[in-house]
Design an enzyme around this catalytic site. Structure first.
Site, mmCIF file in Angstrom:
data_model
loop_
_atom_site.group_PDB
_atom_site.id
_atom_site.type_symbol
_atom_site.label_atom_id
_atom_site.label_comp_id
_atom_site.label_asym_id
_atom_site.label_seq_id
_atom_site.Cartn_x
_atom_site.Cartn_y
_atom_site.Cartn_z
ATOM 1 N N ALA A 66 35.613 6.928 22.710
ATOM 2 C CA ALA A 66 36.867 7.141 22.064
ATOM 3 C C ALA A 66 36.982 8.486 21.281
ATOM 4 O O ALA A 66 35.941 9.252 20.739
ATOM 5 C CB ALA A 66 36.997 6.096 20.933
ATOM 6 N N GLY A 111 33.740 4.004 24.703
ATOM 7 C CA GLY A 111 34.943 3.530 25.551
ATOM 8 C C GLY A 111 35.096 3.937 26.884
ATOM 9 O O GLY A 111 35.504 3.236 27.732
ATOM 10 N N GLU A 114 32.425 1.847 28.612
ATOM 11 C CA GLU A 114 32.978 0.353 28.398
ATOM 12 C C GLU A 114 33.955 -0.008 29.314
ATOM 13 O O GLU A 114 34.064 -1.008 29.919
ATOM 14 C CB GLU A 114 33.274 -0.010 27.039
ATOM 15 C CG GLU A 114 31.941 0.169 26.307
ATOM 16 C CD GLU A 114 32.092 0.718 24.800
ATOM 17 O OE1 GLU A 114 33.233 0.705 24.392
ATOM 18 O OE2 GLU A 114 31.139 1.366 24.348
ATOM 19 N N GLU A 134 28.279 3.704 19.594
ATOM 20 C CA GLU A 134 29.409 3.481 18.458
ATOM 21 C C GLU A 134 28.717 2.984 17.187
ATOM 22 O O GLU A 134 29.254 3.270 16.070
ATOM 23 C CB GLU A 134 30.373 2.407 18.697
ATOM 24 C CG GLU A 134 31.232 2.636 19.798
ATOM 25 C CD GLU A 134 31.051 2.259 21.332
ATOM 26 O OE1 GLU A 134 29.676 2.400 21.745
ATOM 27 O OE2 GLU A 134 31.884 2.173 22.190
#
Ligand code: COA
Length: 255
Positions: A66, A111, A114, A134
């Site tokens: 992200a 992300g 993921e 993260e």
């Protein structure tokens, strides 16, 4: 001038390639980019000219996760909204009628990784740096990073990756089941495309049924999942392509 984060698409029937692009940020994922991905998955999922989707990054990296620069002015509500959009990407990948093959090269983190965990096949380069870092900035993994990862690597290994935030190589990721195949960095796209081409040569209705059965079985009882398999088997017998392929096999012709 910095380019806007976006997704480059290149079409070459029967394949389409998506490449995350956020120059200067190692293809970090913004909310707009995630929304664009949902739109593209819907578009190419419906277009019969395309039979497999390759999802990777541009410039030698898949994604750094992200976009953290967008976090500084986010409050809890905006954070929730961002996560929900990533969740929608996961649903779009899983419900897409076409197989989605993730190509993980260079940094393949957070992300980005993921959402790739919900792709149908993950192919990594030997030199990829793969992880869910993260925890280092005090947030939890999203887009299935706590939910899908244990299915791939087991609970203990998922905890190890999540709680340490460590990055592992392509071969190590393959050893633990996080990725399915590994190739040298200079041939990873070519090899991924070969696999996508091979899948694209199979009957689309059968490919779609297989994807749906494998993805849905986890949430079903064994009985219901077996019944769904039987229904799909019966449904495919009604398709012309299946009938033709069975006939060709029996006539000793190439399918
Ligand atoms: N979001 C926004 N920008 C990012 C980013 C991210 N997730 N990851 C990297 N960048 C930016 C860096 O800030 C840097 O920008 P700058 O050149 O303007 O300083 C640029 O990308 C290159 O990153 P850099 O850290 O200099 O490269 P590196 O090779 O030393 O390290 C990483 C690469 C990916 C290991 C490191 O950048 C990192 O840890 N990024 C965060 C990964 C992460 O936590 N992802 C999950 C987010 S929830």
């Amino acid at each position: 001038m910095a380019e806007n984060p976006s997704i480059e698409t290149s079409e070459e029937e029967p394949l389409v390639r998506f490449r995350l692009k956020n120059p200067g940020k190692l293809n970090a994922i913004t909310q707009g980019m995630a929304e664009e991905l949902i739109t593209l998955l819907s578009k190419y999922g419906r277009d019969p000219r395309y039979r497999a989707i390759l999802m990777g990054g541009s410039g030698g990296n898949y994604s750094s996760g992200a976009d953290i620069t967008a976090f500084s002015d986010k409050g809890p509500e905006e954070a929730l909204r961002f996560h929900q959009v990533l969740n929608e990407v996961v649903r779009s990948i899983r419900s897409c009628p076409k197989p989605v093959i993730a190509v993980l090269e260079g940094y393949s983190l957070g992300g980005g990784l993921e959402i790739a965990e919900s792709a149908d096949i993950r192919i990594a380069s030997e030199s990829a740096r793969i992880g869910q870092p993260e925890i280092n900035i005090g947030i939890n993994a999203g887009a299935g990073g706590n939910v899908v990862l244990p299915d791939l690597v087991g609970r203990g290994m998922a905890m190890y990756l999540i709680l340490t935030g460590r990055k592992i190589s392509g071969p190590e990721a393959m050893r633990i089941g996080l990725v399915d195949l590994v190739f040298p960095a200079d041939s990873v796209w070519k090899e991924a495309e070969k696999i996508a081409q091979e899948i694209a040569s199979k009957p689309p209705a059968t490919v779609q049924a297989a994807k749906s059965l494998v993805n849905r079985s986890r949430d079903m009882s064994l009985d219901s999942a077996l019944e769904s398999e039987a229904s799909a088997f019966s449904m495919l017998f009604a398709t012309q392509e299946t009938r033709e392929r069975i006939g060709k096999f029996l006539n000793r012709e190439k399918t």
